[in-house]
Write a protein that holds these residues in place. Structure first.
Motif, PDB file in Angstrom:
ATOM      1  N   PHE A   1       0.850  -1.187   0.000  1.00 38.64           N
ATOM      2  CA  PHE A   1       0.000   0.000   0.000  1.00 38.64           C
ATOM      3  C   PHE A   1       0.886   1.237   0.000  1.00 38.64           C
ATOM      4  N   ARG A   2       0.357   2.347  -0.537  1.00 40.56           N
ATOM      5  CA  ARG A   2       1.067   3.628  -0.561  1.00 40.56           C
ATOM      6  C   ARG A   2       0.058   4.737  -0.280  1.00 40.56           C
ATOM      7  N   CYS A   3       0.407   5.630   0.675  1.00 40.28           N
ATOM      8  CA  CYS A   3      -0.498   6.731   1.017  1.00 40.28           C
ATOM      9  C   CYS A   3      -0.107   7.987   0.242  1.00 40.28           C
ATOM     10  N   ALA A   4      -0.897   9.042   0.386  1.00 39.87           N
ATOM     11  CA  ALA A   4      -0.655  10.298  -0.321  1.00 39.87           C
ATOM     12  C   ALA A   4       0.631  10.981   0.147  1.00 39.87           C
ATOM     13  N   GLN A   5       1.080  10.669   1.353  1.00 43.70           N
ATOM     14  CA  GLN A   5       2.320  11.240   1.898  1.00 43.70           C
ATOM     15  C   GLN A   5       3.553  10.536   1.336  1.00 43.70           C
ATOM     16  N   GLY A   6       3.346   9.433   0.599  1.00 45.28           N
ATOM     17  CA  GLY A   6       4.456   8.686   0.018  1.00 45.28           C
ATOM     18  C   GLY A   6       4.945   7.538   0.883  1.00 45.28           C
ATOM     19  N   HIS A   7       4.271   7.287   2.005  1.00 42.88           N
ATOM     20  CA  HIS A   7       4.653   6.165   2.864  1.00 42.88           C
ATOM     21  C   HIS A   7       4.243   4.857   2.198  1.00 42.88           C
TER      22      HIS A   7
ATOM     23  N   ALA B   1      -7.949 -14.342   1.473  1.00 39.26           N
ATOM     24  CA  ALA B   1      -8.622 -13.112   1.902  1.00 39.26           C
ATOM     25  C   ALA B   1      -8.945 -12.211   0.713  1.00 39.26           C
ATOM     26  N   ASP B   2     -10.037 -11.469   0.837  1.00 39.45           N
ATOM     27  CA  ASP B   2     -10.373 -10.442  -0.145  1.00 39.45           C
ATOM     28  C   ASP B   2      -9.465  -9.251   0.128  1.00 39.45           C
ATOM     29  N   VAL B   3      -8.631  -8.928  -0.828  1.00 38.12           N
ATOM     30  CA  VAL B   3      -7.654  -7.851  -0.650  1.00 38.12           C
ATOM     31  C   VAL B   3      -8.372  -6.504  -0.790  1.00 38.12           C
ATOM     32  N   PRO B   4      -8.283  -5.646   0.235  1.00 33.90           N
ATOM     33  CA  PRO B   4      -8.958  -4.350   0.150  1.00 33.90           C
ATOM     34  C   PRO B   4      -8.201  -3.369  -0.732  1.00 33.90           C
ATOM     35  N   ALA B   5      -8.913  -2.404  -1.274  1.00 39.87           N
ATOM     36  CA  ALA B   5      -8.293  -1.387  -2.122  1.00 39.87           C
ATOM     37  C   ALA B   5      -7.666  -0.287  -1.276  1.00 39.87           C
ATOM     38  N   VAL B   6      -8.168  -0.115  -0.042  1.00 46.37           N
ATOM     39  CA  VAL B   6      -7.703   0.968   0.830  1.00 46.37           C
ATOM     40  C   VAL B   6      -7.351   0.390   2.192  1.00 46.37           C
ATOM     41  N   TRP B   7      -6.259   0.913   2.791  1.00 49.70           N
ATOM     42  CA  TRP B   7      -5.829   0.503   4.131  1.00 49.70           C
ATOM     43  C   TRP B   7      -5.321   1.754   4.838  1.00 49.70           C
ATOM     44  N   GLU B   8      -5.469   1.814   6.143  1.00 50.24           N
ATOM     45  CA  GLU B   8      -4.995   2.980   6.898  1.00 50.24           C
ATOM     46  C   GLU B   8      -3.487   2.940   7.042  1.00 50.24           C
ATOM     47  N   CYS B   9      -2.827   4.048   6.724  1.00 48.70           N
ATOM     48  CA  CYS B   9      -1.369   4.147   6.825  1.00 48.70           C
ATOM     49  C   CYS B   9      -0.959   4.104   8.297  1.00 48.70           C
ATOM     50  N   PRO B  10      -0.022   3.219   8.663  1.00 48.15           N
ATOM     51  CA  PRO B  10       0.386   3.130  10.065  1.00 48.15           C
ATOM     52  C   PRO B  10       1.210   4.338  10.538  1.00 48.15           C
ATOM     53  N   ARG B  11       1.768   5.111   9.623  1.00 51.72           N
ATOM     54  CA  ARG B  11       2.575   6.280  10.013  1.00 51.72           C
ATOM     55  C   ARG B  11       1.736   7.531  10.231  1.00 51.72           C
ATOM     56  N   CYS B  12       0.910   7.876   9.229  1.00 51.65           N
ATOM     57  CA  CYS B  12       0.183   9.155   9.304  1.00 51.65           C
ATOM     58  C   CYS B  12      -1.323   8.991   9.484  1.00 51.65           C
ATOM     59  N   GLY B  13      -1.855   7.787   9.314  1.00 52.08           N
ATOM     60  CA  GLY B  13      -3.285   7.550   9.500  1.00 52.08           C
ATOM     61  C   GLY B  13      -4.143   7.869   8.287  1.00 52.08           C
ATOM     62  N   ALA B  14      -3.528   8.325   7.194  1.00 55.98           N
ATOM     63  CA  ALA B  14      -4.289   8.648   5.976  1.00 55.98           C
ATOM     64  C   ALA B  14      -4.657   7.361   5.242  1.00 55.98           C
TER      65      ALA B  14
END
Length: 128
Positions: free
Chosen positions: A32-38, A48-61
């Motif tokens: 996964f990659r967030c908008a902050q680049g993490h 498992a059904d792979v989700p399209a979105v996951w919460e970033c463990p660093r910034c929460g986005a």
């Protein structure tokens, strides 16, 4: 004496079973990659059904799946106002009739706050 032998063994916090003979479920790493680049990976079952979105463990986005899975677009319902709900039950003509009837009752002193009625009664007595 037997009570003291278990002291310091961290019962419940540590398993004394070994992992021999245990077959683990098949796993996969999902990136996964967030908008902050993490960038980060989450271990999931192959089934498992792979989700399209996951919460970033660093910034929460919200972090998007790097494999290209897109989130489902949900159709948003327009917000229902009180007026919309009222129009589901009555027509505008009915509402106008009810308003006219209630205003006549209010002006006649039959309904409404008591302090308004007292003022109207004093005026009526003074003019009579």
């Amino acid at each position: 004496m037997a009570e003291r032998t278990l002291r310091g063994a961290r019962l419940g916090g540590q398993s004394f079973e070994d992992e021999r003979g245990i077959e683990f479920a098949a796993r996969q790493q999902v990136g996964f990659r967030c908008a902050q680049g993490h960038e980060f990976e989450v271990t999931m079952s192959v089934e498992a059904d792979v989700p399209a979105v996951w919460e970033c463990p660093r910034c929460g986005a919200e972090a998007m799946n790097v494999s290209g899975i897109l989130p489902e677009v949900k159709a948003e319902k327009p917000a229902r106002t009180h007026w919309d709900m009222l129009l589901e039950r009555r027509s505008e003509k009915e509402l106008e009739d009810i308003l006219k009837e209630r205003l006549e009752l209010l002006r006649g002193g039959e309904i409404g706050p008591a302090h308004l009625h007292r003022a109207n009664q004093k005026k009526r007595k003074a003019s009579a």
